[in-house]
Design an enzyme around this catalytic site. Structure first.
Site, mmCIF file in Angstrom:
data_model
loop_
_atom_site.group_PDB
_atom_site.id
_atom_site.type_symbol
_atom_site.label_atom_id
_atom_site.label_comp_id
_atom_site.label_asym_id
_atom_site.label_seq_id
_atom_site.Cartn_x
_atom_site.Cartn_y
_atom_site.Cartn_z
ATOM 1 N N LYS A 87 0.840 -1.202 0.000
ATOM 2 C CA LYS A 87 0.000 0.000 0.000
ATOM 3 C C LYS A 87 0.877 1.255 0.000
ATOM 4 C CE LYS A 87 -3.769 1.959 2.826
ATOM 5 N NZ LYS A 87 -4.584 1.693 4.036
ATOM 6 N N SER A 162 -9.311 2.544 3.692
ATOM 7 C CA SER A 162 -8.419 3.187 2.755
ATOM 8 C C SER A 162 -7.595 2.210 1.904
ATOM 9 C CB SER A 162 -7.463 4.119 3.499
ATOM 10 O OG SER A 162 -6.615 3.407 4.375
ATOM 11 N N SER A 186 -9.650 0.500 7.923
ATOM 12 C CA SER A 186 -9.125 0.498 6.557
ATOM 13 C C SER A 186 -8.666 -0.846 6.024
ATOM 14 C CB SER A 186 -7.976 1.505 6.446
ATOM 15 O OG SER A 186 -8.472 2.816 6.559
#
Length: 475
Positions: A87, A162, A186
């Site tokens: 990520k 997220s 997230s």
């Protein structure tokens, strides 16, 4: 359904499962095939990269591609050779870290973040970095001036956030597992949106990042999203071999359900008063009934969370945005907080208006641990929704929505997950057997006492064995 309707429906779903080196394998199955030399790691990386290229124009999930895949620790890792992504809020040596923001030009990382090293220790092969909303603040991966990350189950809907880029790639079959992290939901939110398994570990279970240690309450913990329970379990066991927190009980490799029968509390509405929608309530209720059929005791539970919790979490959320605005030049010399998106700006302004309450807010948030622990008395786990309503369409939570409207929508959506971040407890999202009327997944969440990841995984194995999770290849 007419032919044109069938074609329209088909266009909304995107997957790249195919007859190549990855096949239908999850990460554990693929690592086993590589160890047995049924397929080669280089062949797997090549075919995964081809899958990513095939799906990227529809999903917009990738921030950065590596020209040459970066291999992990080799044959010693449980997930050796498994292709994956990191990520883009985590430093990976040689790649820029952009945090999903247009407020600065990202610098190339000079070294791996501690978690990146832990992730690589599992043996995975990194193909690049996935997209996230600005600084991970939003539960949807959308932007003011760029294409959103789209849900492979229905490209008109959010992939969550997220860790939306990671979840989209895994659900679509581009890679079997990908890095995610969770500061308010997230990992669990995109897992719920995309029909995946998403485990938020106990605070301190993974190596800490430097930023989190400096905050008054460290909300963020790293992990993965995956398509199978055994992949999440294997990742946790492999990561534990790299580093284990001596203050927490070891998890080890969980390989299936336990014979133990649990006492499970369940709730369908949020402790802060947000009522769940009908589809979500039905998913949680159906899961509770399945658990009873499996021999567990399930009973309603009430959590007496401080009535200020939502406002306090919002203030703390705003504090994080404020701190980024103040320290942003450490990310890039050209950082300009005026270029932060509407959600980030609104959160910062919220905090500026309320900054004098910071000591009281922190004190109340830290006391949440006591109230939450009281709710677990006599229980092993708590079952709840992940989100108060089902996955929204693209645009509903966009940072272009006026802040007052947006924040109301966010608080009425993300009404369950933040408590586990504040308290530091482990929490797991798994797909329910229910779907929305248009076939979108609905996740349910199990939360546990600190250090009880093994119990969460064992129960998830039992649910998966009872009714295997739906996957896009089967729809």
């Amino acid at each position: 359904m007419t032919t044109s309707e069938e074609q329209s429906e088909a266009r909304t779903r995107v997957h790249v499962f195919r007859d190549d080196a990855l096949g239908d394998h999850d990460a554990v199955g693929l690592a086993r095939a590589i160890r047995r030399r049924e397929v080669g790691a280089a062949e797997v990386a090549r075919d995964a990269a081809a899958r990513v290229r095939a799906v990227e124009s529809r999903l917009n999930a990738v921030q950065t591609h590596l020209d040459v895949p970066a291999h992990g620790s080799g044959s010693g890792g449980l997930l050796a050779g498994v292709p994956t992504f990191v990520k883009d809020n985590t430093d990976y040596q040689g790649l820029p870290t952009g945090h999903g923001s247009a407020a600065f030009a990202p610098r190339v990382a000079r070294r791996h973040a501690p978690f990146a090293r832990q992730f690589l220790s599992t043996g995975v092969t990194v193909l690049g970095k996935t997209r996230l909303p600005e600084f991970g603040f939003s539960p949807t991966t959308e932007y003011e001036g760029a294409e959103p990350v789209r849900n492979p189950w229905h490209t008109g809907h959010s992939a969550g956030g997220s860790s939306g880029g990671s979840a989209a790639l895994v659900a679509a079959g581009a890679v079997p597992i990908a890095h995610a992290n969770d500061g308010g939901g997230s990992i669990r939110i995109p897992a719920a949106c995309c029909g995946l398994v998403g485990l938020k570990p106990t605070r301190g279970r993974m190596v800490a990042n430097a930023q989190g240690r400096q905050l008054p309450i460290d909300l963020v913990v790293d992990g993965v999203v995956s398509r199978s329970v055994r992949d999440s379990a294997a990742f946790l066991a492999a990561a534990e071999k790299h580093w284990r927190n001596p203050k927490l009980p070891p998890v080890g490799l969980v390989e299936g359900p336990s014979e133990r029968r649990l006492r499970i509390g369940f709730l369908v509405d949020s402790p802060n008063g947000v009522r769940s929608d009908a589809d979500t309530r039905a998913a949680v209720t159906e899961t509770a009934e399945r658990l009873e059929r499996l021999g567990h005791t399930v009973e309603p539970v009430e959590l007496s969370i401080d009535p200020h919790f939502t406002d306090d979490f919002l203030t703390y959320w705003g504090l994080l945005s404020f701190l980024i605005g103040v320290t942003g030049r450490t990310l890039g010399a050209d950082f300009d907080r005026r270029r932060m998106d509407g959600l980030s700006r609104g959160l910062r302004e919220t905090y500026v208006r309320a900054w004098r309450t910071t000591p009281t807010v922190l004190r109340r948030l830290k006391r949440t641990r006591e109230a939450y622990a009281a709710g677990f008395r006599g229980l092993d786990l708590i079952l709840s929704p992940v989100l108060a309503h089902t996955t929204p369409p693209i645009g509903h939570l966009s940072p272009t929505v006026p802040y007052a409207t947006l924040i109301e929508r966010l608080l009425n959506y993300v009404a369950f997950t933040p408590v586990d971040n504040v308290v530091g407890t482990p929490s797991l999202s798994v797909p329910s057997a229910s779907t929305t009327s248009d076939g979108l997944p609905i996740g349910v969440m199990f939360s546990a006492r600190p250090g009880a990841e093994r119990t969460l995984l064992e129960l998830a194995f039992a649910l998966e064995a009872d009714r295997p999770f739906r996957r896009l290849r089967d729809v």
